[in-house]
Design a protein around this motif. Structure first.
Motif, PDB file in Angstrom:
ATOM      1  N   TYR A   4     105.774  74.841  52.457  1.00 21.89           N
ATOM      2  CA  TYR A   4     106.350  75.340  51.215  1.00 21.89           C
ATOM      3  C   TYR A   4     107.047  74.234  50.442  1.00 21.89           C
ATOM      4  CZ  TYR A   4     105.490  80.001  53.038  1.00 21.89           C
ATOM      5  OH  TYR A   4     104.902  81.127  53.517  1.00 21.89           O
ATOM      6  N   LEU A   5     107.672  73.324  51.168  1.00 17.39           N
ATOM      7  CA  LEU A   5     108.354  72.205  50.526  1.00 17.39           C
ATOM      8  C   LEU A   5     107.341  71.285  49.843  1.00 17.39           C
ATOM      9  CD1 LEU A   5     111.271  71.437  50.224  1.00 17.39           C
ATOM     10  CD2 LEU A   5     111.084  69.995  52.232  1.00 17.39           C
ATOM     11  N   GLY A   6     106.198  71.081  50.478  1.00 14.96           N
ATOM     12  CA  GLY A   6     105.139  70.258  49.891  1.00 14.96           C
ATOM     13  C   GLY A   6     104.585  70.893  48.621  1.00 14.96           C
ATOM     14  N   ILE A   7     104.423  72.196  48.645  1.00 11.11           N
ATOM     15  CA  ILE A   7     103.931  72.918  47.469  1.00 11.11           C
ATOM     16  C   ILE A   7     104.945  72.823  46.336  1.00 11.11           C
ATOM     17  CG2 ILE A   7     103.350  75.200  46.572  1.00 11.11           C
ATOM     18  CD1 ILE A   7     102.130  75.825  49.323  1.00 11.11           C
ATOM     19  N   LEU A   8     106.221  72.950  46.687  1.00 16.31           N
ATOM     20  CA  LEU A   8     107.279  72.849  45.681  1.00 16.31           C
ATOM     21  C   LEU A   8     107.300  71.464  45.042  1.00 16.31           C
ATOM     22  CD1 LEU A   8     109.742  74.093  44.242  1.00 16.31           C
ATOM     23  CD2 LEU A   8     111.136  73.197  46.115  1.00 16.31           C
ATOM     24  N   TYR A   9     107.199  70.421  45.874  1.00 15.51           N
ATOM     25  CA  TYR A   9     107.172  69.057  45.345  1.00 15.51           C
ATOM     26  C   TYR A   9     105.942  68.818  44.472  1.00 15.51           C
ATOM     27  CZ  TYR A   9     111.062  67.656  48.345  1.00 15.51           C
ATOM     28  OH  TYR A   9     112.279  67.526  48.938  1.00 15.51           O
ATOM     29  N   ALA A  10     104.809  69.357  44.868  1.00 14.50           N
ATOM     30  CA  ALA A  10     103.591  69.210  44.068  1.00 14.50           C
ATOM     31  C   ALA A  10     103.746  69.907  42.724  1.00 14.50           C
ATOM     32  CB  ALA A  10     102.391  69.774  44.822  1.00 14.50           C
ATOM     33  N   PHE A  11     104.343  71.098  42.736  1.00 15.13           N
ATOM     34  CA  PHE A  11     104.570  71.830  41.490  1.00 15.13           C
ATOM     35  C   PHE A  11     105.515  71.068  40.571  1.00 15.13           C
ATOM     36  CE2 PHE A  11     107.104  74.841  39.017  1.00 15.13           C
ATOM     37  CZ  PHE A  11     106.097  75.452  38.275  1.00 15.13           C
ATOM     38  N   LEU A  12     106.635  70.592  41.120  1.00 16.39           N
ATOM     39  CA  LEU A  12     107.601  69.841  40.307  1.00 16.39           C
ATOM     40  C   LEU A  12     107.005  68.535  39.788  1.00 16.39           C
ATOM     41  CD1 LEU A  12     110.896  70.398  42.330  1.00 16.39           C
ATOM     42  CD2 LEU A  12     110.216  71.453  40.165  1.00 16.39           C
ATOM     43  N   GLY A  13     106.216  67.859  40.613  1.00 18.85           N
ATOM     44  CA  GLY A  13     105.551  66.630  40.172  1.00 18.85           C
ATOM     45  C   GLY A  13     104.574  66.908  39.043  1.00 18.85           C
ATOM     46  N   GLY A  14     103.832  67.987  39.153  1.00 19.46           N
ATOM     47  CA  GLY A  14     102.894  68.370  38.091  1.00 19.46           C
ATOM     48  C   GLY A  14     103.613  68.716  36.802  1.00 19.46           C
ATOM     49  N   ALA A  15     104.759  69.375  36.940  1.00 25.25           N
ATOM     50  CA  ALA A  15     105.542  69.726  35.750  1.00 25.25           C
ATOM     51  C   ALA A  15     106.050  68.469  35.049  1.00 25.25           C
ATOM     52  CB  ALA A  15     106.701  70.633  36.126  1.00 25.25           C
ATOM     53  N   VAL A  16     106.512  67.497  35.814  1.00 29.15           N
ATOM     54  CA  VAL A  16     107.014  66.241  35.228  1.00 29.15           C
ATOM     55  C   VAL A  16     105.879  65.495  34.537  1.00 29.15           C
ATOM     56  CG1 VAL A  16     107.946  63.973  35.809  1.00 29.15           C
ATOM     57  CG2 VAL A  16     108.973  66.027  36.791  1.00 29.15           C
ATOM     58  N   VAL A  17     104.734  65.409  35.182  1.00 31.14           N
ATOM     59  CA  VAL A  17     103.586  64.721  34.575  1.00 31.14           C
ATOM     60  C   VAL A  17     103.132  65.461  33.321  1.00 31.14           C
ATOM     61  CG1 VAL A  17     101.146  64.127  34.918  1.00 31.14           C
ATOM     62  CG2 VAL A  17     102.823  63.657  36.715  1.00 31.14           C
ATOM     63  N   GLY A  18     103.126  66.787  33.356  1.00 30.54           N
ATOM     64  CA  GLY A  18     102.735  67.572  32.187  1.00 30.54           C
ATOM     65  C   GLY A  18     103.684  67.364  31.013  1.00 30.54           C
ATOM     66  N   CYS A  19     104.976  67.337  31.296  1.00 34.41           N
ATOM     67  CA  CYS A  19     105.962  67.092  30.228  1.00 34.41           C
ATOM     68  C   CYS A  19     105.794  65.705  29.632  1.00 34.41           C
ATOM     69  CB  CYS A  19     107.376  67.267  30.762  1.00 34.41           C
ATOM     70  SG  CYS A  19     107.816  68.966  31.106  1.00 34.41           S
ATOM     71  N   ALA A  20     105.589  64.731  30.464  1.00 32.78           N
ATOM     72  CA  ALA A  20     105.412  63.359  29.976  1.00 32.78           C
ATOM     73  C   ALA A  20     104.151  63.259  29.112  1.00 32.78           C
ATOM     74  CB  ALA A  20     105.333  62.391  31.143  1.00 32.78           C
ATOM     75  N   ALA A  21     103.077  63.883  29.548  1.00 31.84           N
ATOM     76  CA  ALA A  21     101.830  63.853  28.771  1.00 31.84           C
ATOM     77  C   ALA A  21     102.008  64.568  27.439  1.00 31.84           C
ATOM     78  CB  ALA A  21     100.695  64.489  29.564  1.00 31.84           C
ATOM     79  N   ALA A  22     102.736  65.676  27.435  1.00 34.77           N
ATOM     80  CA  ALA A  22     102.963  66.415  26.194  1.00 34.77           C
ATOM     81  C   ALA A  22     103.755  65.574  25.202  1.00 34.77           C
ATOM     82  CB  ALA A  22     103.701  67.721  26.485  1.00 34.77           C
ATOM     83  N   ILE A  23     104.734  64.848  25.679  1.00 34.41           N
ATOM     84  CA  ILE A  23     105.531  63.994  24.784  1.00 34.41           C
ATOM     85  C   ILE A  23     104.688  62.840  24.257  1.00 34.41           C
ATOM     86  CG2 ILE A  23     107.466  62.360  24.742  1.00 34.41           C
ATOM     87  CD1 ILE A  23     108.919  64.310  26.640  1.00 34.41           C
ATOM     88  N   LEU A  24     103.878  62.237  25.121  1.00 34.31           N
ATOM     89  CA  LEU A  24     103.074  61.089  24.696  1.00 34.31           C
ATOM     90  C   LEU A  24     101.955  61.470  23.727  1.00 34.31           C
ATOM     91  CD1 LEU A  24     102.739  59.118  28.032  1.00 34.31           C
ATOM     92  CD2 LEU A  24     104.084  58.481  26.035  1.00 34.31           C
ATOM     93  N   PHE A  25     101.360  62.632  23.929  1.00 31.48           N
ATOM     94  CA  PHE A  25     100.212  63.030  23.119  1.00 31.48           C
ATOM     95  C   PHE A  25     100.542  64.087  22.081  1.00 31.48           C
ATOM     96  CE2 PHE A  25      98.286  61.494  27.096  1.00 31.48           C
ATOM     97  CZ  PHE A  25      97.524  60.468  26.556  1.00 31.48           C
ATOM     98  N   ALA A  26     101.824  64.268  21.791  1.00 33.42           N
ATOM     99  CA  ALA A  26     102.237  65.273  20.804  1.00 33.42           C
ATOM    100  C   ALA A  26     101.672  64.910  19.429  1.00 33.42           C
ATOM    101  CB  ALA A  26     103.757  65.348  20.742  1.00 33.42           C
ATOM    102  N   PRO A  27     101.368  65.926  18.625  1.00 30.45           N
ATOM    103  CA  PRO A  27     100.875  65.644  17.274  1.00 30.45           C
ATOM    104  C   PRO A  27     101.971  65.029  16.418  1.00 30.45           C
ATOM    105  CG  PRO A  27     101.190  67.995  17.581  1.00 30.45           C
ATOM    106  CD  PRO A  27     101.456  67.336  18.889  1.00 30.45           C
ATOM    107  N   GLU A  28     101.643  64.779  15.201  1.00 30.07           N
ATOM    108  CA  GLU A  28     102.582  64.103  14.312  1.00 30.07           C
ATOM    109  C   GLU A  28     103.888  64.870  14.124  1.00 30.07           C
ATOM    110  OE1 GLU A  28      99.780  65.994  11.071  1.00 30.07           O
ATOM    111  OE2 GLU A  28      99.289  64.437  12.445  1.00 30.07           O
ATOM    112  N   LYS A  29     104.825  64.213  13.490  1.00 25.69           N
ATOM    113  CA  LYS A  29     106.134  64.810  13.252  1.00 25.69           C
ATOM    114  C   LYS A  29     106.000  66.053  12.386  1.00 25.69           C
ATOM    115  CE  LYS A  29     108.438  60.368  13.373  1.00 25.69           C
ATOM    116  NZ  LYS A  29     109.214  59.395  12.640  1.00 25.69           N
TER     117      LYS A  29
END
Length: 65
Positions: A4-29
């Motif tokens: 369960y701890l491994g699944i939790l870490y995988a979920f949190l890691g995916g969330a962090v990567v998803g947030c970073a990708a959303a910020i980097l590839f966000a459309p214009e202002k």
């Protein structure tokens, strides 16, 4: 419990990567996007003032929320 701890870490890691990708590839202002919307509508014969575009954006965002 370790599984369960491994699944939790995988979920949190995916969330962090998803947030970073959303910020980097966000459309214009927002200002640029509103200008683009206004120009697109003007090309189709619909003329909006800046205030009307702001009202339209507010209406759309309130419907989304």
């Amino acid at each position: 419990m370790k599984n369960y701890l491994g699944i939790l870490y995988a979920f949190l890691g995916g969330a962090v990567v998803g947030c970073a990708a959303a910020i980097l590839f966000a459309p214009e202002k927002g200002v640029e996007l509103r200008s683009r919307i206004k120009n697109l509508l003007k090309e189709h014969g619909i003329d909006f003032s800046d205030d009307e575009v702001e009202e339209l954006v507010e209406q759309i965002t309130s419907e989304i929320d």
